[in-house]
Motif scaffolding. Structure first.
Motif: not given
Length: 462
Positions: A258-265
């Motif tokens: 979720l942390g990396s997905i948030m960063s990607k978004i």
């Protein structure tokens, strides 16, 4: 008069030293000491003011909840405008700017580094982040403190007379960043590990003394004014279940992803915003972010507001151990919206808050005991922050020093390592890496535009 007298006394004492090598070492160390004391003082003021403004927002919300619909959008727009108008590189957390400054730290790029680290950056950074937190933005003070500290160290280095022994600009900025993080969180080890893991490409032996002394002096200065505090406190993590490692792995995987997905978004949003051709489009976006956050806070969950420290302390130290699924989600959404406005504000504390919500939520699903819940909350914090920064050891050490729970250091490190590995599925590089590269690209583009304009003007005059 007093300053001149002190100066004369110090000069006489210095002249009495017969060892030339000792004199040289003292002259090289003095700028680090002075910059570290200033950093500690600035960090204390900034931290106290930041916490006060956050508490005032909470007070206003609880007494006149509807005011949030005015306060948040207006503060967001002014915070964004300050950055755009006065210091474009004062936006965001400040860590990518410091990383870019370290990469560009040589005489050829002095002007570019000056755009990333300066007195003007400090002023705009402080004012913009104050407006963001007062407006209920999900931002932290840690990233801004790092950029502020980097600016202080760079300025002290710049002000040295020409006869002073030369000091590496790169090492000065790195030491400043480490000192800033140490003073912001009261985590000296975290500051050192952060500099080694995230910032430096130089062998530690070349600047270890400068780094250690900067962190120690800045930390002691902050402690001298604030006392030997812990950022969070002493959560109970005794009587842990032997099977808790399976839950830790689950929390680390979910939090890291979720942390990396948030960063990607966040990166996708920034890329989309680059297509904006008119200023009103940026203003509409910032206003929309403010209205969305205000609406969620008023109608659904007020914990979307602020740095996220409240959700950490409530989950760890009260009987309200478990959060709703939407609380964890809103903490992530609030962080994304606040960060992508382009105003000043860090992502460290919001990431820790989101991680705490994820750990608390999964612990509720698994139905573990109270002390096991606390451990999963801490592991969620480490996992989510690692997903954003890709610094598992920094994340683990930070959470360890915030809580003084040395007995679970291996649990936290496992969470960080697992979160770091699963984050690679989403992106090989951290949010800071991408933003740092973009920062350097923007600086080069600006230089090329200026060069092109000069060429056009010369052709016209000819």
């Amino acid at each position: 008069m007093v300053i001149l007298t002190i100066r004369k006394i110090l000069k006489r004492a210095f002249d009495r030293i017969r060892n030339e090598k000792l004199k040289q070492n003292l002259l090289q160390a003095l700028p680090f000491w002075v910059a570290s004391i200033i950093t500690g003082l600035v960090a204390v003021f900034y931290s106290k003011a930041f916490a006060y403004l956050e508490s005032q927002t909470t007070f206003i919300f609880h007494h006149n909840g509807w005011m949030i619909f005015i306060l948040t959008p207006v503060c967001f727009v002014i915070a964004w405008w300050l950055v755009v108008r006065f210091a474009p590189y004062a936006g965001g957390s400040g860590i990518p700017q410091v990383m870019a400054a370290i990469d560009l730290a040589n005489p050829r790029y002095d002007k570019k580094v000056g755009k990333l680290l300066s007195i003007k950056i400090i002023i705009v950074k402080v004012l913009s982040s104050f407006l963001m937190i007062f407006g209920g933005g999900a931002v932290g003070k840690e990233g801004p403190t790092i950029q502020i500290a980097g600016s202080v160290f760079r300025k002290i280095n710049e002000w040295l007379p020409s006869w002073w022994p030369k000091i590496s600009k790169r090492n000065m900025i790195m030491a400043g960043a480490a000192a800033g993080l140490a003073a912001a969180f009261n985590t000296p080890l975290g500051g050192i590990v952060f500099a080694v893991e995230e910032l430096t490409k130089t062998h530690l032996s070349y600047f270890k003394t400068a780094l250690f002394t900067a962190v120690i002096i800045a930390g002691l200065t902050a402690q001298g004014l604030l006392g030997p505090y812990l950022y969070l406190g002493y959560p109970d993590v005794t009587h842990l279940s032997k099977s808790i490692f399976f839950a830790i792995i689950l929390v680390a995987i979910i939090a890291g992803l979720l942390g990396s997905i948030m960063s990607k978004i966040i990166l996708i949003i920034f890329k989309w915003k680059r297509n904006f051709k008119f200023k009103y489009q940026h203003i509409l976006y910032v206003l929309s972010c403010g209205i969305i956050i205000a609406s969620v806070a008023f109608f659904l969950d007020p914990r979307i507001l602020g740095s996220g420290k409240e959700i950490m302390t409530t989950s760890l130290f009260s009987t309200e151990k478990h959060v709703h699924w939407y609380t964890a989600l809103f903490r992530i959404v609030g962080t994304m919206l606040s960060f992508t406005t382009g105003a000043s504000g860090g992502i460290f504390a919001p990431a820790l808050g989101a991680g705490a919500g994820i750990g608390s939520l999964i612990a509720g699903w698994l139905g573990v005991s109270v002390t096991n819940v606390n451990l999963l909350i801490l592991c969620g914090m480490v996992g989510f922050l690692t997903g954003v920064t890709r610094t598992p050891f920094t994340s683990a050490i930070l959470v360890l020093e915030m809580t003084d729970r040395h007995s679970v250091i291996f649990h936290l490190m496992i969470a960080g390592l697992i979160a770091g590995m699963v984050s690679l599925v989403v992106d090989k590089h951290s949010l800071y890496d991408h933003l740092g590269v973009q920062c350097i690209h923007d600086l080069h583009q600006e230089e090329n535009k200026v060069a092109d304009q000069l060429k056009v003007e010369q052709q016209r005059t000819e």
